[in-house]
Design a protein around this motif. Sequence first.
Motif, PDB file in Angstrom:
ATOM      1  N   GLY A   1       0.780  -1.359  -0.063  1.00 54.98           N
ATOM      2  CA  GLY A   1       0.008   0.062   0.233  1.00 54.98           C
ATOM      3  C   GLY A   1       0.145   1.556  -0.058  1.00 54.98           C
ATOM      4  O   GLY A   1       0.776   1.775   0.456  1.00 54.98           O
ATOM      5  N   LEU A   2       2.248   0.314  -0.356  1.00 56.89           N
ATOM      6  CA  LEU A   2       3.037   2.232  -0.249  1.00 56.89           C
ATOM      7  C   LEU A   2       2.940   2.664  -1.888  1.00 56.89           C
ATOM      8  O   LEU A   2       3.649   2.228  -2.269  1.00 56.89           O
ATOM      9  N   ILE A   3       2.651   3.748  -1.783  1.00 59.17           N
ATOM     10  CA  ILE A   3       2.808   3.897  -3.451  1.00 59.17           C
ATOM     11  C   ILE A   3       3.312   5.501  -4.044  1.00 59.17           C
ATOM     12  O   ILE A   3       2.805   6.380  -2.867  1.00 59.17           O
ATOM     13  N   HIS A   4       4.503   5.406  -4.627  1.00 61.52           N
ATOM     14  CA  HIS A   4       4.658   6.539  -5.215  1.00 61.52           C
ATOM     15  C   HIS A   4       4.656   7.172  -6.495  1.00 61.52           C
ATOM     16  O   HIS A   4       4.482   6.322  -7.312  1.00 61.52           O
ATOM     17  N   VAL A   5       4.125   8.019  -5.953  1.00 57.66           N
ATOM     18  CA  VAL A   5       3.194   8.784  -7.442  1.00 57.66           C
ATOM     19  C   VAL A   5       4.613   9.560  -8.304  1.00 57.66           C
ATOM     20  O   VAL A   5       5.040  11.014  -7.349  1.00 57.66           O
ATOM     21  N   PRO A   6       5.779   9.590  -8.829  1.00 59.54           N
ATOM     22  CA  PRO A   6       6.675  10.301  -8.966  1.00 59.54           C
ATOM     23  C   PRO A   6       7.057  11.472  -9.941  1.00 59.54           C
ATOM     24  O   PRO A   6       6.135  11.860 -10.073  1.00 59.54           O
ATOM     25  N   GLN A   7       8.454  11.970  -9.726  1.00 57.21           N
ATOM     26  CA  GLN A   7       8.448  13.161  -9.921  1.00 57.21           C
ATOM     27  C   GLN A   7       8.160  12.879 -11.902  1.00 57.21           C
ATOM     28  O   GLN A   7       9.125  12.671 -12.374  1.00 57.21           O
ATOM     29  N   GLY A   8       7.254  14.334 -12.293  1.00 57.00           N
ATOM     30  CA  GLY A   8       7.200  14.496 -13.700  1.00 57.00           C
ATOM     31  C   GLY A   8       6.510  13.492 -14.237  1.00 57.00           C
ATOM     32  O   GLY A   8       6.696  12.788 -15.959  1.00 57.00           O
ATOM     33  N   ASP A   9       5.702  12.914 -13.694  1.00 58.42           N
ATOM     34  CA  ASP A   9       4.678  11.967 -13.894  1.00 58.42           C
ATOM     35  C   ASP A   9       4.721  10.448 -14.038  1.00 58.42           C
ATOM     36  O   ASP A   9       4.271   9.426 -13.993  1.00 58.42           O
ATOM     37  N   GLN A  10       5.610  10.593 -15.603  1.00 62.14           N
ATOM     38  CA  GLN A  10       6.130   9.532 -15.811  1.00 62.14           C
ATOM     39  C   GLN A  10       4.648   7.953 -16.368  1.00 62.14           C
ATOM     40  O   GLN A  10       4.733   7.192 -15.996  1.00 62.14           O
ATOM     41  N   LEU A  11       4.272   8.707 -17.264  1.00 64.98           N
ATOM     42  CA  LEU A  11       2.579   8.213 -17.332  1.00 64.98           C
ATOM     43  C   LEU A  11       3.108   7.338 -18.377  1.00 64.98           C
ATOM     44  O   LEU A  11       4.710   7.659 -19.581  1.00 64.98           O
ATOM     45  N   PHE A  12       3.194   6.635 -19.020  1.00 67.70           N
ATOM     46  CA  PHE A  12       2.631   5.519 -19.777  1.00 67.70           C
ATOM     47  C   PHE A  12       2.100   6.652 -21.627  1.00 67.70           C
ATOM     48  O   PHE A  12       1.165   6.281 -21.452  1.00 67.70           O
ATOM     49  N   ALA A  13       3.332   6.501 -22.182  1.00 61.47           N
ATOM     50  CA  ALA A  13       3.134   7.937 -23.251  1.00 61.47           C
ATOM     51  C   ALA A  13       2.299   7.275 -24.221  1.00 61.47           C
ATOM     52  O   ALA A  13       1.543   8.004 -24.401  1.00 61.47           O
ATOM     53  N   ASP A  14       2.644   6.091 -24.695  1.00 64.24           N
ATOM     54  CA  ASP A  14       1.571   5.864 -25.034  1.00 64.24           C
ATOM     55  C   ASP A  14      -0.089   4.899 -25.243  1.00 64.24           C
ATOM     56  O   ASP A  14      -0.435   4.600 -26.020  1.00 64.24           O
ATOM     57  N   MET A  15       0.122   4.577 -24.249  1.00 60.92           N
ATOM     58  CA  MET A  15      -1.308   4.219 -23.651  1.00 60.92           C
ATOM     59  C   MET A  15      -2.097   5.786 -23.597  1.00 60.92           C
ATOM     60  O   MET A  15      -1.868   6.482 -23.269  1.00 60.92           O
ATOM     61  N   SER A  16      -3.643   5.976 -23.230  1.00 60.34           N
ATOM     62  CA  SER A  16      -4.455   6.170 -23.066  1.00 60.34           C
ATOM     63  C   SER A  16      -4.536   5.944 -21.770  1.00 60.34           C
ATOM     64  O   SER A  16      -4.002   6.184 -20.960  1.00 60.34           O
ATOM     65  N   VAL A  17      -5.828   7.582 -21.204  1.00 63.24           N
ATOM     66  CA  VAL A  17      -5.549   7.745 -20.169  1.00 63.24           C
ATOM     67  C   VAL A  17      -6.424   6.869 -19.483  1.00 63.24           C
ATOM     68  O   VAL A  17      -6.254   6.419 -18.093  1.00 63.24           O
ATOM     69  N   GLN A  18      -7.167   6.113 -19.936  1.00 60.28           N
ATOM     70  CA  GLN A  18      -8.019   4.725 -18.852  1.00 60.28           C
ATOM     71  C   GLN A  18      -6.977   3.651 -18.753  1.00 60.28           C
ATOM     72  O   GLN A  18      -6.960   3.466 -17.897  1.00 60.28           O
ATOM     73  N   GLU A  19      -6.164   3.168 -20.264  1.00 60.30           N
ATOM     74  CA  GLU A  19      -5.197   2.114 -19.564  1.00 60.30           C
ATOM     75  C   GLU A  19      -4.064   2.592 -18.732  1.00 60.30           C
ATOM     76  O   GLU A  19      -3.942   1.883 -18.397  1.00 60.30           O
ATOM     77  N   ASN A  20      -4.038   4.007 -18.387  1.00 62.82           N
ATOM     78  CA  ASN A  20      -2.926   4.979 -17.731  1.00 62.82           C
ATOM     79  C   ASN A  20      -3.483   4.520 -16.095  1.00 62.82           C
ATOM     80  O   ASN A  20      -2.704   4.277 -15.518  1.00 62.82           O
ATOM     81  N   LEU A  21      -4.997   4.607 -16.005  1.00 59.53           N
ATOM     82  CA  LEU A  21      -5.344   4.663 -14.931  1.00 59.53           C
ATOM     83  C   LEU A  21      -5.336   3.060 -14.464  1.00 59.53           C
ATOM     84  O   LEU A  21      -5.438   2.796 -13.631  1.00 59.53           O
ATOM     85  N   LEU A  22      -5.751   2.677 -15.823  1.00 61.88           N
ATOM     86  CA  LEU A  22      -6.174   1.126 -15.204  1.00 61.88           C
ATOM     87  C   LEU A  22      -4.451   0.358 -14.962  1.00 61.88           C
ATOM     88  O   LEU A  22      -4.550  -0.629 -14.092  1.00 61.88           O
ATOM     89  N   MET A  23      -3.416   0.862 -15.267  1.00 59.11           N
ATOM     90  CA  MET A  23      -2.111   0.649 -14.602  1.00 59.11           C
ATOM     91  C   MET A  23      -1.872   0.907 -13.824  1.00 59.11           C
ATOM     92  O   MET A  23      -1.343  -0.829 -12.884  1.00 59.11           O
ATOM     93  N   GLY A  24      -2.695   1.352 -13.063  1.00 60.31           N
ATOM     94  CA  GLY A  24      -2.962   1.672 -11.175  1.00 60.31           C
ATOM     95  C   GLY A  24      -3.532   1.104 -10.842  1.00 60.31           C
ATOM     96  O   GLY A  24      -2.493   1.162  -9.624  1.00 60.31           O
TER      97      GLY A  24
END
Lengths: 292, 238, 340
Positions: free
Chosen positions: B80-103
């Motif tokens: 349950g220790l979740i790190h939201v990194p600096q500069g977001d580090q999103l999955f650039a080629d995924m949709s917003v929803q897919e990014n959220l699902l990865m979470g």
Amino acid sequence: MDIPIQILVTGLTMGSMYALAAVGLSLIFGTLGMFNMAHGMFMTVGAYVVFSLASSLGLPMIGAVLVAMLTGALVGILTHLLIVRFMLTGTDFTTNVIVATAGLAILMEDVTLKMFGGYPYQQTVGVSGTFRIGGVVVSLQSLVILVVAMVCIGAVAWLLLKTRFGRAIRATAMNRDAARLMGVRTNTVFLQVMALAGALAGVAGLMISTVATLSPQMGGDPLLKAFVICVVAGLGNVWGAGVCAFGLALLEAAIGFYFGVRFGFPAMLILVIAVLIWRPQGLFGKEKVVRL
Amino acid sequence: MTMLLEARDVVSGYLNRPVLHGVSAQVSEGEVLAVIGPNGHGKTTFLRTLSGFLDFRSGEFSFAGKRLEAASVHARVEAGLIHVPQGDQLFADMSVQENLLMGAYLVSDPTLIAERLERVFTLFPRLKERRAQIASSLSGGERRMVGIGRGLMGDARLLMLDEPSLGLAPLLIEQIYTALAALRQEGYSFLMVEENPSRLMSFADRISLLDAGRIVWSGTTEEARQSKDILTTYLGGH
Amino acid sequence: MTGLQRHLGFGLLVVVGFAALPLVITERYMLGEIIVFFIWAMVAMNWNVLMGHAGVFSLAQLLFFACGAYGVAMSVTFLELSVWQAIPLAATFSAGAALLVGMACLRLTGAYVALLTYAIAATVHILIITETECFTLIRNNCQQLFGGSTGFSRFDDFGFRPLLRGNWVLGHYYVVLAAFALTIVAVVVIIHGRLGLAFRAIRDNVGYASSRGIDRKTYQVAAFAITAFLTGLAGGVYAAHFRFAGPSLFEFSTLMFVLAMVVVGGLGSTWGPLVGTGVILIVVEVSKEMGDARNLILGLALILFVMFLPKGLADGADRLMRKMTGRARRGTEEKPPQET
């Protein structure tokens, strides 16, 4: 009308085999950042294992495909566990792993040669028979190759796009650290990717052996073409690799038809170099991948 | 209040360059601890060490009653220790929803995932409109929302936020902190790192000052406000 | 003494040592083996300059070697030049080919370069072995323009046989040694001279280097062409010594053979490839006696070295020395060679 059909049939058959090889190669590069010089041997081993099983037990086509997949996957897994795993965190991984997998390739080739000899065996599985499109005679095996490739690539696409498993692979490829922060065990993902790409290579090898012959060097030529396809598509671009495989195979077939088979691939290579001078990042690649 | 996160005398760093020379921090259930300090003095390194990217050379770390200093990144996320990194580090080629699902990668219950997705969309309505958009085409503020939203999709008990206001316009910073305040109401704990402390004064419970790899001052936000000279010395005053 | 002078001095010692060797060793077989060593060491040293210093992962090195060998074979066979004229011509041709390949490939970096150079070399290989059309007839045999799958053989060599009679191999020995010496000088000057400095700048920070006027592509193409000239020279003397040039010179297993020399010796060092060449030649020689395990051993060597000793024996020896002499000497050991 017959000539374009002939070119189309040849191009699609070759494209199917190239796509199977190139998609796996590209998947590995995209996820691990590794160029697998032993990919050709993954193919060869798949073909040989089917050959030896089929000649002693007899195998239906579908069984042969499964055996080839399993063999390829196993080889991929072993390569990862025995070699790649230890190198991933080292410096100069990209170049070192090319050297290591090239070494693996020549080692496996030598072992194959010692086990089976250099004799160009005929693959024992495969369907016989032909049908006609217009005036062109098409072998049923070509159709089988196309169908098998389409099913395999379709399955991989579905896996990557629609499943949680595939999403983890794509996430790892896009941003390894972020994927780990989501709880993805990236080491497991690497292993899965090697297995998946190995399975595709195994099938590719089987398919190639059904239209050519078996030899320890049989993987070299398709590997070379898969390399070029991956470079044109942009390294690591899996979709681009699939598309380029068919595009370049059709081109190769056309050039081969009009100028002689020897020149099919060289012409393709020259075209590729021209493309790269114009777009160094590959047709579908992103700018940042190669600059600096 | 029960202790949720406790790090003691953490020493870590990169190959030939130790960065942290014995950093301690504690966060209780529902509390917000802000680590502030000048750039390049180990704030990000501290978070990356806690989330398992860097090895502990020495020190102790427990989270939710588990000893984690030798655990894998995966095990820490699972705890349950979740790190939201600096500069977001999103999955650039995924949709917003897919990014959220990865979470929600480690969440297996589909109804729970759907619920959390809805909650992120309620928190950041803009993301709902853009759920099919590719992450690399988002604006900076939207990316930050996806980054935080992605952190909320898992079974987070504590969020480690690395500079949630970095590079954003004041209005957007306000928006992000409003959302964070709402999350706080829901009972999340936070360990955050900020270079610009102005917004923290009304958000954090306690503040630690990290300088040259050491905690040089620690206290409640109230104390920090009173001993303004400390903040002025280190941060040029705000 | 600067690093350049020190290394040149060492190079001189090596060359003088080899020049004196025929006083001790007189068997033709052994001298032949040392000639082989010179030739592969030339290829390996150049490859190391390119891969270990200039940062170009080229897999076309054996193609340039073949360019030299074929250049000699073809100009002797078809143009009736003497090998003395043919060798410089072939080396220049090799450099020209590298210039073209380099300009096409070196817009890219890293793995892309490896793949493209590999593809180009492999394509030329395929084109040559599939060539069947006769160009002329030689001794009533079909001779393809590029030699087909058998290549060229039994053309004129250096011409020492009538001159030195039984000792003709000594003639070969000193000619190849001269080429080897030239390579050593060139390689040392590149690595420890201004070009090497530029390479280091590019490796450390390509963006900064280019802001100071060191353009990656220009320097890498230059390195590519220079090393190809020397590799072509090695190919040329190979062809003249063995009176042979054929596609086996640049097939995959030969590529791995030389790559193993570079990797085992030590990528990025100065003298490592010499050691690597020696070691690999001896190992391959021994493997011949235990059934032909050459490729098996080469493959294993490549894998194991990259995994456990990626900087090769040169670095391994260095580290061992450091361990034995203690940390006190570390400072001097690590001092960069251009401390002028």
